[in-house]
Scaffold this motif. Structure first.
Motif, PDB file in Angstrom:
ATOM      1  N   TYR A 176     -14.386  69.007 108.630  1.00  0.00           N
ATOM      2  CA  TYR A 176     -13.175  69.915 108.813  1.00  0.00           C
ATOM      3  C   TYR A 176     -12.973  69.900 110.330  1.00  0.00           C
ATOM      4  O   TYR A 176     -13.831  70.206 111.012  1.00  0.00           O
ATOM      5  N   LYS A 219     -17.161  76.188 104.400  1.00  0.00           N
ATOM      6  CA  LYS A 219     -16.199  74.949 103.763  1.00  0.00           C
ATOM      7  C   LYS A 219     -17.117  73.745 103.648  1.00  0.00           C
ATOM      8  O   LYS A 219     -17.317  72.981 102.741  1.00  0.00           O
ATOM      9  N   ILE A 225     -15.171  76.990 108.908  1.00  0.00           N
ATOM     10  CA  ILE A 225     -15.294  75.627 108.999  1.00  0.00           C
ATOM     11  C   ILE A 225     -16.815  75.184 108.265  1.00  0.00           C
ATOM     12  O   ILE A 225     -16.950  74.510 107.432  1.00  0.00           O
TER      13      ILE A 225
END
Length: 159
Positions: A42, A59, A56
């Motif tokens: 990401y 994720k 980030i």
């Protein structure tokens, strides 16, 4: 033969890194079945806030966790992890092979690993306090895994 998965964030882009990785993967075929599993990285905008960095990492962490084998011995690579000499690392690999047929090494993205990924680990491992680009870390890890198997098998590679 043990199965080793290297779950890594991002793709290798530089030819010199892909060439080095291919060489170590080829050498490792004598000792283990090794698979590289790439997770999408990401991207952050310039000067991301701590909150954006955590989002980030979360994720990327969820994507990593979805790729970890349920029966694998999991080793996240993180700076706060245990530091081992090459000889100690080979003994650790040898010991893991007695209890599991699969090892998942985890390499995070440029912001590191989420806490959930670190908590999932059986052993947090560090190759020192220096910061390495996560793409280069993939090559260094494969070299050290190859060195560990060379030590285990008394080959001339490790001096």
């Amino acid at each position: 033969m043990i199965k080793i998965n290297i779950i890594a964030v991002g793709k290798l882009k530089e030819k010199y890194l892909t060439d080095a990785l291919k060489e170590y993967l080829k050498r490792l075929t004598a000792f283990a079945k090794v698979e590289i599993i790439e997770i999408n990285e990401y991207k952050a905008k310039d000067n991301p806030s701590l909150g954006e960095i955590e989002i980030i990492k979360e994720k990327e962490g969820e994507a990593i966790l979805s790729k970890i084998s349920k029966s694998a011995y999991v080793i996240p690579m993180c700076i706060e992890g245990t530091q081992l000499s090459s000889e100690e690392f080979s003994k650790k690999i040898e010991g893991i092979m007695q209890i599991s047929g699969e090892i998942d090494f985890i390499i995070g993205g440029s912001f590191g690993l989420s806490e959930k990924v670190k908590q999932r680990g059986n052993l947090k491992l560090s190759f020192g306090k220096i910061t390495l680009p996560h793409q280069l870390m993939r090559v260094v890890l494969c070299e050290q895994i190859y060195r560990a198997f060379s030590i285990i098998n008394n080959s001339k590679y490790h001096k």
